[in-house]
Structure formats: structure tokens, C-alpha cells
Design an enzyme around this catalytic site. Structure first.
Site, PDB file in Angstrom:
ATOM      1  N   ASP A 186       0.922  -1.302   0.058  1.00 24.18           N
ATOM      2  CA  ASP A 186      -0.019  -0.016  -0.069  1.00 24.18           C
ATOM      3  C   ASP A 186       0.749   1.273  -0.050  1.00 24.18           C
ATOM      4  OD1 ASP A 186      -2.285  -1.491   0.057  1.00 24.18           O
ATOM      5  OD2 ASP A 186      -2.826  -1.293   2.188  1.00 24.18           O
ATOM      6  N   LEU A 235     -13.935 -35.058   4.772  1.00 25.98           N
ATOM      7  CA  LEU A 235     -14.182 -36.007   5.811  1.00 25.98           C
ATOM      8  C   LEU A 235     -14.364 -35.013   7.058  1.00 25.98           C
ATOM      9  CD1 LEU A 235     -10.824 -38.255   5.495  1.00 25.98           C
ATOM     10  CD2 LEU A 235     -13.253 -39.051   5.440  1.00 25.98           C
ATOM     11  N   LYS A 249      -3.388 -39.826   6.850  1.00 27.67           N
ATOM     12  CA  LYS A 249      -4.001 -38.838   6.002  1.00 27.67           C
ATOM     13  C   LYS A 249      -3.034 -37.744   5.170  1.00 27.67           C
ATOM     14  CE  LYS A 249      -7.702 -35.137   6.268  1.00 27.67           C
ATOM     15  NZ  LYS A 249      -6.831 -34.050   5.699  1.00 27.67           N
ATOM     16  N   ARG A 305     -10.949 -32.147  -7.264  1.00 27.41           N
ATOM     17  CA  ARG A 305     -11.837 -32.340  -6.594  1.00 27.41           C
ATOM     18  C   ARG A 305     -13.048 -31.063  -6.830  1.00 27.41           C
ATOM     19  NH1 ARG A 305     -14.007 -30.258  -1.683  1.00 27.41           N
ATOM     20  NH2 ARG A 305     -15.293 -31.918  -0.495  1.00 27.41           N
ATOM     21  N   LYS A 345     -11.773 -45.521   8.857  1.00 31.01           N
ATOM     22  CA  LYS A 345     -13.122 -45.841   7.762  1.00 31.01           C
ATOM     23  C   LYS A 345     -13.358 -47.203   8.204  1.00 31.01           C
ATOM     24  CE  LYS A 345     -10.543 -43.864   3.882  1.00 31.01           C
ATOM     25  NZ  LYS A 345     -10.048 -43.836   2.525  1.00 31.01           N
ATOM     26  N   CYS A 399     -22.038  -3.929  12.691  1.00 32.27           N
ATOM     27  CA  CYS A 399     -22.338  -2.824  12.168  1.00 32.27           C
ATOM     28  C   CYS A 399     -23.818  -3.202  11.638  1.00 32.27           C
ATOM     29  CB  CYS A 399     -21.491  -2.434  11.036  1.00 32.27           C
ATOM     30  SG  CYS A 399     -22.136  -1.397   9.871  1.00 32.27           S
TER      31      CYS A 399
HETATM   32  S1  IVH Z   1     -11.222 -40.648   2.270  1.00 30.22           S
HETATM   33  C1  IVH Z   1     -15.251 -40.435   1.171  1.00 30.22           C
HETATM   34  N1  IVH Z   1      -8.446 -41.079   3.027  1.00 30.22           N
HETATM   35  O1  IVH Z   1      -8.289 -35.785   3.047  1.00 30.22           O
HETATM   36  C2  IVH Z   1     -14.007 -40.491   1.566  1.00 30.22           C
HETATM   37  N2  IVH Z   1      -9.133 -39.068   2.250  1.00 30.22           N
HETATM   38  O2  IVH Z   1     -11.619 -34.116   3.526  1.00 30.22           O
HETATM   39  C3  IVH Z   1     -13.264 -39.090   1.613  1.00 30.22           C
HETATM   40  N3  IVH Z   1      -7.207 -37.578   2.221  1.00 30.22           N
HETATM   41  O3  IVH Z   1     -10.638 -34.662   0.395  1.00 30.22           O
HETATM   42  C4  IVH Z   1     -11.671 -39.162   1.401  1.00 30.22           C
HETATM   43  N4  IVH Z   1      -5.746 -39.035   2.677  1.00 30.22           N
HETATM   44  O4  IVH Z   1      -8.006 -35.186  -0.249  1.00 30.22           O
HETATM   45  C5  IVH Z   1      -9.316 -40.115   2.465  1.00 30.22           C
HETATM   46  N5  IVH Z   1      -6.476 -41.940   3.307  1.00 30.22           N
HETATM   47  C6  IVH Z   1      -7.009 -40.931   2.873  1.00 30.22           C
HETATM   48  C7  IVH Z   1      -6.945 -39.651   2.842  1.00 30.22           C
HETATM   49  C8  IVH Z   1      -7.901 -38.908   2.558  1.00 30.22           C
HETATM   50  C9  IVH Z   1      -5.599 -37.766   2.554  1.00 30.22           C
HETATM   51  C10 IVH Z   1      -7.776 -36.479   1.894  1.00 30.22           C
HETATM   52  C11 IVH Z   1      -8.644 -36.071   0.757  1.00 30.22           C
HETATM   53  C12 IVH Z   1      -9.909 -35.538   1.231  1.00 30.22           C
HETATM   54  C13 IVH Z   1      -9.527 -34.911   2.597  1.00 30.22           C
HETATM   55  C14 IVH Z   1     -10.405 -35.064   3.757  1.00 30.22           C
END
Ligand code: IVH
Length: 684
Positions: A44, A90, A123, A144, A294, A429
Site C-alpha cells: 500500500d 471428511l 491422511k 475435487r 474408515k 455494524c
Molecule cells: S477418504 C469419502 N482417505 O483428506 C472419503 N481422504 O477431507 C473421502 N485425504 O478430500 C476421503 N488422505 O483429499 C481419504 N487416506 C485418505 C486420505 C484422504 C488424504 C484427503 C482427501 C480428502 C481430505 C479430507
């Protein structure tokens, strides 16, 4: 760089020229590379300096000076492709209790007292993708996107290490696998070293680097970045009986799967493994930000289904946040879409777990007081995943030359007096329709991914169009091109826009004219009506006409529609009050009418199979023997029925389990068809 420094400079023409080049370079980094090189405040200052020089020396002013420029319109580069079934996200859990709760809810839903087999996976902290195979050959790749529509990254996926282009004969002919693209920690470090040498963009973390490398129109860049992947899911129906079996098969067909995957049937094994991986994660060659649990059995997954945009059968157990100390330099106030004044902490930039943090959320005035935060304090900052960093506490013993922050009495944007409403911590506000911050906030919200999804129309451009009075609301965006045809002040003549940018902008706008009712309702930016409620409302009203006609009546004397709304599962008093408020305003009714002329608003399309109960309104009461009410309700919804919480003359069926009371009586009075549990099962 301070403005005093500028004052001491000899501001000749070449200095002015160099300043322009410098700002342009920063603009490019900000808008095109998505990677601001300096702080907003410093930027700025540079702009202010430019404006001052141009005031002093109008004769110097160049036609392409950034002083009028608003930025680049990003090209609508990738085609959009619809997902065969939504790419869900998730639910997050952070503690053992959250996981216990997850298992408990599943047991309640399925009416079981044991813990079903759970597949455990790391994950991966990367970018999710889908890869499609036809006749055993790879043919399409998608990001996605918003979960329903992704971007076409087919060409980019062709250069991902080890992603099979051909599948063996034993694999199904047609297949869609889903997984995560990532960059290894080593490749990330190497890439940043090279980028630095070349004076190019430094990425904040491996995930950003992977994302930037994947979304390249020039796939030779993607290829050089050595991206890797893991598959964690198969989208095709009837592929396997369980998650673990599915991964074994996938591996056999040549895909990479993660080798830390494991299974368990009790909470303690799960939590134990979580701890082991949590401690070992720094040794892994890639970033992970938690574990995913899962339910292994596909039949149970199917029964559990999903809620909003997350499966009931899975949860992410995130690793704890990372902390660091830094200095609180200032507190600024941001005014949001709903008028809330939010204090934001401006920090001395600090690297927390590989991410540069410059700002933290302070939520509201109470939080500043409760945590005794003063400007100049050394503060502890916590960062967890994608969540905005928070100040956890203040180092009171390190306090020197600090001063208290006085919360403003007037809106810093529109100057109207601010109020704390009863029962709220937020200071607002109330100038909903005259405060520029709120108007702009609503337009930005409307345009975003879950709403109109106008790719490339960025905040800066929205602000520019608004400031030039070319738009006053989100509807005006759709008449811009037509109005511009007869206008003497052409957008492309403004510095920084140019013919190509304008053409791309119109293309992006026109691409968004076809929109689902759900996204359209979201785009109305009604308070408390986010994508979840928008989905519920679109499912209930099906078409735009029915939505408008019914809601227009909500303020009438007759309470019919009012009660109908309240009877929708998930819609409460607060939401109905906001809907009523929105529809009481004649300007909004006009806006809706105008919108329907410019847009093609598609009716709600259930992806459910046509069934005997599609469109029927069902109420459940009493306890069921063979299933739980939760599961029965979810199943009915999946088959296209609407589940209501109370009996009305519109109810088609009451499914009465054991111990039914007042609902049963009321249904009998209104002569509504009553089903026993057996009759209900037979009907399905
Ligand atoms: S399962 C319906 N497994 O984490 C199942 N996701 O919001 C949905 N991710 O968008 C995903 N590692 O990009 C799954 N072992 C794993 C994963 C994983 C990373 C990511 C995926 C998803 C986000 C969670």
C-alpha cells in the site's frame, strides 16, 4: 521500506519508472502466481507513493501505470467435469473422545454393541484427484473442485510418476480411482532451492507446491516437479466388499497405495497406532496431517451413508496443532458480510510447521479482554491444518511498551455506530444495505465456489467494478457485458484490464449462467443459509419458482409456509427468521426476479433412484426393531422421500414403531396412512 525513505529519494522520472516496474512485478506475483511477495502494508505504501508522484508530476503519468490497475483476470483454464458421485470430505476429530464419539454414533445408527472393523490410513497432506479408466486405459483426470464438479487435469495426470496408463486384463474395464497427489519433502526442498536460484516463487509447504505444480497448463512443468500419489478409494460400484480388499486389488492393478494402512476392531488399537504414527511422522518422506478411520465393510458404509458432504462411515483424526511465539504488531478490524467487526492480529511473520504465518484470528472483543492481549505483546500462536491460526496466550512477563486496543465505536468502513446484540459476543455494524464492506462481502460470497462459481472474478476485480459503479450487487455481474456494449467507458480501456482479461471475464461469467437451485440459494447470501441449508431448501422446493412463490408468502398472515419451513428437518427458527427478513425486502424480490431472467436455474435433481417413496413426506415415531430411526430416516431420504419431524395434513406416511404416542394419535385424526415397521420394509 518506509515512506520517509521515499521522501529522501530524489524522485526523478527514472525513479518513477522503476517504481512502476516494481509494483507491476508485485502485482503479477500477487494475482497471477498467488504468492504475495510483500506485506499488504508495504505494498500500500508503494502504491501511495506512486499516486503522490503522479499528483506532483501529472506530465510523467504513463498509460499503463498500475495506479488504476485492479489486477489480472485469471484464465478460465481448465474445463469443468462432473463427478460420477460427489467427492466427499471428511469430518475432523481432534481427540480420543472425538473418535470414541464417532464409533458410538455408528453403533447407535446401526443398533450394534460391538466395534465394526475399521481401516486405518494416514491422511496424506496433498491434493485430491480422481482418475478414470475406460477399456483398461486411462482417459480422464479430475480435481475435487467443489466436490460435484472438478477441473479437467487429464494431461497433467499423464506425467505423474507410476500412475498406470493401462490396467491389466483382470481389472474392471471401467474404473474410477481416487486419491491424493503429493510432493515428497525432499523434492519440495529441492524445488524451493531451484526456485530461489532462479528468483522465482518459493512455496510455503509441499501441499501448495503440489497444487501449483499440478494445475499447470504447460504439463512439462508438472512433469519436472516429480509429483507422486497414493490411491485411497475406488468410486466405481461393486468393486470390493471392503476398504481393505479394495486397496489390495488396486495395488495388484499397479496403483500405489500407502504401506502404513492397517485395520483394527477396538478404540485402544486405533489410538495406539495414531500415537505411533504421530511420533514417526517427521521421519516419513511426505507430509501427513492426521489419520483416517474408515468402517471397512462396504455394506455398512452403504447403510451409514453420508451427512451433508461427509460420509458417516469415516473420520479424520488430525494431529495436534503446532505452536510458536511471535510479536503482535497491530490489531486491525475487518467488517464481514454479516456486519460483524472482527479484530485481526497482525504478527511479525513466523514459520510454524513449514507455513509462514502473518495474521491470526482474534474472534471478538471479549476474546482480546479474556486473553489480556495488548498491541506489542509477545504471543503464542497455534496453527492446526488449514484452520486460521489462533493466539492461545500472551507472555505477560515479557511485556514492554505495549498498549491496550480500543475497540471502535463506529464501523471503520461506513462510520455508522456499532452495536452488540443481545446474546451475541460479536459487535456488528447494522447498516446491512449501506455498508460497503457488507455489500462487497455479499457479492464476494455469491461469486464464490459454492455459489455462482465465477472462476477468475477475484475480490480485487469485484471491488474495482463496484467502485466504478459498474455493479451494485451480484446480479449486475450478469448484465455487465450487455451494458458495456452501449457504454463509452469501456472496461478494457481501464489500465490493467485489457481486451483479453475482459474477454476471459465475460467467458467466466457466461459459464456460470447455468446453475443448480442449491448453488443459487447459497449465492443469495442470506444469513445462516450456507451450502448445507441451501441444499436442504432446494431439495424441499425443487424448482426456483416454487422456492420464490412459497417464500414470498412467508411474511403473510397465514402461518402455513412458516410452519412448513419449520417442519423441514435441519431448518430452525433462526433460519426461518432470516428467510422472512430477506423476503420482506422488496429490493430482494426484484433481485430474484431479475436473476431468473439472466440465469438458467436448474431444478433440484435427486441422484436417488426413482422409488415408491420418491417425493413422499414421511414421519417416523416410536422405536423400530430391525433398524434405528436414524438409519430408517437416512434410507428414506436416499430413496427420495422427505422426512419431516411433525405430522401435518401433507404427511403421506407415518411409520409407527413400538411405543408410538401423540404422533400416532394426530395421524389417526388426520387420516394419514400409518405403516407398521413390517409394512414399511415391504413398501421399500
Ligand atoms: S477418504 C469419502 N482417505 O483428506 C472419503 N481422504 O477431507 C473421502 N485425504 O478430500 C476421503 N488422505 O483429499 C481419504 N487416506 C485418505 C486420505 C484422504 C488424504 C484427503 C482427501 C480428502 C481430505 C479430507
Amino acid at each position: 521500506m518506509s515512506s520517509d525513505l521515499f521522501a529522501n529519494q530524489n524522485k526523478n522520472f527514472s525513479y518513477y519508472h522503476a517504481l512502476i516496474q516494481k509494483i507491476k512485478a508485485y502485482d503479477k506475483k500477487y494475482y497471477q502466481d498467488n504468492d504475495p511477495a510483500i506485506s499488504d502494508a508495504k505494498y500500500d505504501l508503494l502504491r501511495q507513493e506512486l499516486i503522490n508522484i503522479e499528483k506532483e508530476h501529472p506530465e510523467w503519468q504513463q498509460a499503463d501505470s498500475p495506479s488504476n490497475q485492479v489486477g489480472y483476470v485469471v484464465k478460465d483454464q481448465f474445463n469443468k467435469i462432473t463427478h460420477i458421485k460427489p467427492m466427499l470430505s471428511l469430518t475432523n476429530g481432534f481427540s480420543t473422545d472425538d473418535i470414541k464419539d464417532f464409533i458410538h454414533k455408528i453403533q447407535k445408527f446401526l443398533n450394534i454393541d460391538y466395534c465394526p472393523k475399521i481401516a486405518i490410513e494416514p491422511k496424506i497432506d496433498g491434493i485430491s484427484f480422481a482418475a478414470r479408466y475406460k477399456n483398461h486405459s486411462f482417459y480422464q483426470g479430475l480435481t475435487r473442485g467443489d466436490g460435484k464438479i472438478g477441473e479437467d487435469i487429464t494431461e497433467n495426470l499423464k506425467v505423474i510418476e507410476n500412475l498406470p496408463m493401462k490396467l491389466p486384463q483382470e481389472a474392471p474395464e471401467n474404473l474410477e480411482v481416487r486419491g491424493e497427489i503429493y510432493m515428497s519433502k525432499a523434492d519440495f526442498a529441492k524445488l524451493n532451492r531451484q526456485q530461489e536460484e532462479k528468483g522465482q516463487k518459493i512455496f510455503a509447504n509441499p501441499r501448495n507446491a503440489a497444487s501449483g505444480s499440478l494445475r499447470q497448463l504447460d504439463t512439462s512443468i508438472t512433469a519436472m516437479r516429480k509429483l507422486k500419489y497414493f490411491i485411497y478409494n475406488v468410486a466405481s460400484e461393486n468393486f470390493a466388499n471392503s476398504q481393505s480388499e479394495s486397496l489390495i486389488k488396486i495395488k495388484k492393478y499397479g496403483f500405489n497405495i500407502n504401506d502404513l494402512n492397517k485395520a483394527a476392531t477396538d478404540l485402544s488399537t486405533i489410538v495406539e497406532y495414531y500415537k505411533v504414527i504421530s511420533e514417526r511422522r517427521y521421519e516419513l518422506p511426505y507430509d501427513i496431517d492426521g489419520m483416517v478411520y474408515k468402517i471397512d465393510d462396504c455394506i455398512l458404509q452403504e447403510r451409514l451413508g453420508e451427512i451433508a458432504r461427509s460420509p458417516r462411515w469415516a473420520i479424520a483424526h488430525k494431529f495436534p496443532a503446532e505452536e510458536a511465539k511471535t510479536k503482535l504488531e497491530n490489531i486491525i478490524i475487518q467488517v464481514g458480510r454479516t456486519g460483524v467487526l472482527t479484530p485481526v492480529a497482525i504478527l511479525t511473520a513466523i514459520n510454524i510447521g513449514g507455513v509462514i504465518v502473518k495474521r491470526a484470528s482474534l474472534h471478538n472483543e471479549d476474546e482480546i479482554l479474556r486473553k489480556k492481549i495488548q498491541i506489542g505483546d509477545i504471543v503464542n500462536i497455534k496453527r492446526a491444518g488449514d484452520v486460521i491460526p489462533q493466539i492461545t496466550s500472551v507472555e505477560l512477563n515479557k511485556r514492554e511498551n505495549t498498549h491496550k486496543f480500543i475497540f471502535p465505536k463506529y464501523c471503520p468502513v461506513c462510520n455508522s455506530i456499532v452495536t452488540k446484540l443481545a446474546g451475541e459476543a460479536a459487535i456488528r455494524c447494522l447498516a446491512e444495505y449501506s455498508c460497503k464492506a457488507q455489500i462487497l462481502g455479499r457479492i464476494k460470497y455469491s461469486v464464490s465456489l459454492n455459489g455462482l462459481n465465477i472462476i477468475g472474478l477475484r475480490d480485487k476485480q469485484i471491488e474495482f467494478l463496484y467502485n466504478k459503479k459498474l455493479i451494485a450487487n451480484s446480479y449486475d455481474i450478469f448484465t455487465l457485458e450487455a451494458r458495456q456494449k452501449n457504454s463509452i467507458t469501456r472496461l478494457e480501456n481501464y489500465p490493467g484490464w485489457g481486451k483479453l482479461s475482459v474477454k476471459n471475464l465475460y467467458k467466466a461469467i457466461n459459464n456460470s449462467r447455468k446453475i443448480t437451485l442449491e448453488k443459487f440459494i447459497y449465492a443469495l447470501a442470506i444469513k445462516h443459509v450456507g451450502s448445507n441449508i441451501a441444499q436442504i431448501l432446494s431439495k424441499h422446493f425443487i424448482t426456483i419458482n416454487s422456492f420464490i412463490d412459497n417464500l414470498a408468502k412467508v411474511n403473510n398472515e397465514d402461518k402455513k409456509i412458516y410452519n412448513e419451513l419449520l417442519n423441514i428437518d435441519g431448518v430452525g427458527l433462526k433460519i426461518v427468521a432470516e428467510l422472512a427478513k430477506y423476503f420482506a425486502r422488496s429490493a430482494n424480490l426484484l433481485l430474484l426476479e431479475n436473476f431468473t431472467k439472466e440465469l438458467n436455474i436448474l431444478p433440484y435433481e435427486s441422484n436417488q433412484i426413482e422409488s415408491k417413496i420418491s417425493g413422499k413426506i414421511i414421519v417416523f415415531t416410536g422405536s423400530l426393531k430391525n433398524t434405528t430411526r436414524l438409519e430408517a430416516k437416512a434410507k428414506a431420504e436416499k430413496l427420495g422421500a422427505k422426512v419431516a419431524s411433525a405430522i401435518s395434513s401433507k404427511t403421506d406416511y407415518l411409520v409407527a414403531g413400538e411405543g408410538s404416542g401423540s404422533k400416532l394419535e394426530k395421524a389417526q385424526k388426520l387420516a394419514i396412512k400409518i405403516l407398521t415397521e413390517e409394512e414399511w420394509i415391504n413398501l421399500l
